[in-house]
Design an enzyme around this catalytic site. Structure first.
Site, mmCIF file in Angstrom:
data_model
loop_
_atom_site.group_PDB
_atom_site.id
_atom_site.type_symbol
_atom_site.label_atom_id
_atom_site.label_comp_id
_atom_site.label_asym_id
_atom_site.label_seq_id
_atom_site.Cartn_x
_atom_site.Cartn_y
_atom_site.Cartn_z
ATOM 1 N N GLU A 86 76.102 -46.539 11.123
ATOM 2 C CA GLU A 86 75.251 -45.717 10.282
ATOM 3 C C GLU A 86 75.689 -45.751 8.823
ATOM 4 O OE1 GLU A 86 74.891 -41.849 12.056
ATOM 5 O OE2 GLU A 86 72.796 -41.731 11.484
ATOM 6 N N ASN A 136 64.545 -41.854 13.041
ATOM 7 C CA ASN A 136 64.314 -40.414 12.901
ATOM 8 C C ASN A 136 62.884 -40.021 12.537
ATOM 9 O OD1 ASN A 136 66.866 -39.829 13.630
ATOM 10 N ND2 ASN A 136 67.672 -39.627 11.555
ATOM 11 N N HIS A 190 61.755 -36.375 12.895
ATOM 12 C CA HIS A 190 62.945 -35.545 13.063
ATOM 13 C C HIS A 190 63.172 -34.533 11.935
ATOM 14 C CE1 HIS A 190 63.691 -38.021 16.490
ATOM 15 N NE2 HIS A 190 64.856 -37.451 16.737
HETATM 16 ZN ZN LIG Z 1 65.823 -37.333 18.616
#
Ligand SMILES: [Zn+2]
Ligand SMILES: NC(=O)c1ccc[n+]([C@@H]2O[C@H](COP(=O)([O-])OP(=O)(O)OC[C@H]3O[C@@H](n4cnc5c(N)ncnc54)[C@H](O)[C@@H]3O)[C@@H](O)[C@H]2O)c1
Length: 378
Positions: free
Chosen positions: A237, A246, A249
Site C-alpha cells: 500500500e 475502496n 468505502h
Molecule cells: Zn470493504
C-alpha cells in the site's frame, strides 16, 4: 476447482477455490515440508460446523494438531486475544517450523494472521475463509491486524499466507445478512474494476442468491483475481493503487460510524456507498466535469438494480428497514464524519469514482458542496 496464483516473488502462493477445499487442508500443509505442529484457529460459531472436517484432514496426514477456539465477533480482534494466542502457542510448543490455519471469517483471519506474523518473528499460515467477505476480500492480500479500542485495524502487519483454501459450500450455513454483506463487496469489484464481471452478476443473480456453488466458484475466483492484480502492483500500500479497492468505502465508512459498527454490516455500507459515489459522479458530470461524461441516470439505475436484485440497499431511506431503528443520516452529519475520519488525508475528501461500469479512479479533494449535492440526490 479454480486456482488463482498470487505472484509475489518468493512470497507467491495459490488461492484454491474448490468444493472439497476443507478436506485438502492436510495435504496443503504437508506440502510445505518440515512441519513440526499445526495450530487450527477458529471461532465458536465455525468450530461446531467445520472444525472436525478440517482437523480430520490434518491429522490424517500424520501431522500433530491443536485446535484453539476464540469467541466470535469483532471484539476478539484485540490485543488481549492476540496475547492469549501467543501464550497458547508457547504452551502447545509452536515453533518456527509450525503452521497456523485460520478457519473462519475475517475476524479469525486477521487475528490468526497477525499472531502468525508476530509469534517467533513470523510463522507460516493458511487462510481458510468461511464468510463470503473473507473469501473475496480479507483473506486475499496479506494484511493482518487487530483493533485498538478507538481505532479499527490500527496495529498489524503485512504477512502473506502460504496458501488460501476456499470452499464455497461453507457459505450455506452463513446468515442471510452476512451473505448479502459479502455480495456488497462482490458488486463493488464488478462496478469499479470489471464490466464483464458486472454483466456476469446481472445475468446470474438467481444463482448467486441461491448460493449455487458453481456460480460462486466463478464469483469468488474473479474477485480474488481482481484484488490480486492490484495487490501484486502495490503489495504494501505504498503507491496508492490499492486505494482503487475502496469504491463505495468513503461514504460507507461514514455510514458505518454514524449507525454504529456492527449494526450496519460493512458490505451494506459499501452498497450504499457505491450508490452515493455514482450519484456524486453524476453531480460532477452535470456540472460539466467531462471525466464523468458517461455517467447518466440510466447508468445509475443499472448499478442500483444489480445491488437491489441481490437484496442490498441503495437509498439512505432504506436504512431504517436495514438496521431496524430510525437513524439520522443527514448529509451535513455524514460530511462531518467523512472529514474527521482518521484515514482522511489532510482533511481532504477523497473518493473512488466511476468513469463507467468497470472503470474507476481516485478523485482527491472533492468539494464539500459537491458531496452535499450528491447526498441530497438520494
Ligand atoms: Zn470493504
Ligand atoms: N485483512 C483485510 O484485508 C481485510 C479486508 C476486509 C475486512 N477485513 C476484516 O474482516 C473482518 C470482518 O470479517 P467477516 O465479515 O468475515 O466477519 P466475522 O469473521 O465476524 O464473521 C461474521 C460472522 O459469521 C460467522 N461465520 C463465519 N463463517 C461462517 C459459516 N460458514 N457459517 C456460519 N457462520 C459463520 C462468524 O462466527 C461471525 O459470527 C473485520 O474485522 C474487517 O476489519 C480485513
Amino acid at each position: 476447482m479454480k486456482i488463482v496464483p498470487i505472484d509475489l516473488g518468493e512470497r507467491s502462493y495459490d488461492i484454491e477455490i474448490d468444493q472439497n477445499a476443507l478436506s485438502r487442508i492436510g495435504a496443503a500443509v504437508e506440502s510445505l515440508g518440515s512441519v513440526s505442529r499445526v495450530a487450527l484457529i477458529t471461532d465458536d460459531n465455525v468450530e461446531p460446523l467445520y472444525a472436525e472436517v478440517a482437523s480430520q484432514a490434518i491429522v490424517e496426514r500424520g501431522l500433530d494438531l491443536d485446535a484453539i477456539v476464540v469467541p466470535s465477533g469483532e471484539q476478539t480482534k484485540s490485543l488481549d486475544y492476540a496475547e492469549a494466542l501467543w501464550e497458547q502457542f508457547l504452551e502447545i510448543k509452536i515453533d518456527r517450523r509450525s503452521v497456523a490455519v485460520a478457519l473462519g471469517g475475517g475476524v479469525v483471519g486477521d487475528l490468526a494472521g497477525f499472531v502468525s506474523a508476530t509469534y517467533a518473528r513470523g510463522i507460516r499460515y493458511f487462510q481458510v475463509p468461511t464468510t463470503l467477505l473473507a473469501q473475496v476480500d480479507s483473506s486475499v492480500g496479506g494484511k493482518t491486524a487487530i483493533n485498538l479500542p478507538s481505532a479499527k485495524n490500527m496495529v498489524g502487519a503485512f504477512h502473506q499466507p502460504s496458501g488460501v483454501l476456499i470452499d464455497p459450500t461453507v457459505l450455506n450455513t452463513l446468515s442471510d445478512d452476512q451473505y448479502r454483506a459479502g455480495l456488497g463487496e462482490v458488486v463493488k469489484y464488478g462496478a469499479s474494476l470489471d464490466e464483464n464481471f458486472f454483466a456476469y452478476l446481472e445475468q446470474n443473480t438467481e444463482k448467486v442468491n441461491a448460493r449455487d456453488p458453481i456460480a460462486l466458484e466463478t464469483v469468488i475466483s474473479r474477485c480474488c483475481e481482481l484484488k490480486a492484480e492490484i495487490v501484486k502492483k502495490d503489495e504494501r500500500e505504498t503507491s496508492g493503487l490499492r486505494a482503487l479497492l475502496n469504491y463505495g468505502h468513503t461514504f460507507g465508512h461514514a455510514l458505518e460510524s454514524r449507525i454504529g459498527h456492527g449494526k450496519l454490516l460493512h458490505g451494506f455500507g459499501v452498497a450504499l456507498g457505491c450508490s452515493l459515489a455514482a450519484r456524486l459522479a453524476f453531480c460532477l458530470a452535470q456540472k460539466g466535469d467531462d471525466r464523468f461524461s458517461d455517467i447518466n441516470e440510466s447508468w445509475i439505475a443499472r448499478q442500483d438494480k444489480l445491488f437491489e436484485s441481490l437484496g442490498l440497499p441503495t437509498r439512505l431511506r432504506d436504512l431504517p428497514a436495514v438496521v431496524g431503528v430510525e437513524v439520522d443520516c443527514s448529509p451535513e452529519k455524514l460530511v462531518e464524519l467523512m472529514s474527521t475520519d482518521k484515514k482522511t488525508e489532510f482533511g481532504q475528501l477523497n473518493f473512488v469514482l466511476p468513469r463507467k461500469i468497470g472503470d474507476s479512479f481516485l478523485v482527491r479533494n472533492v468539494s464539500v458542496s459537491d458531496v452535499l449535492d450528491a447526498l441530497h440526490l438520494q
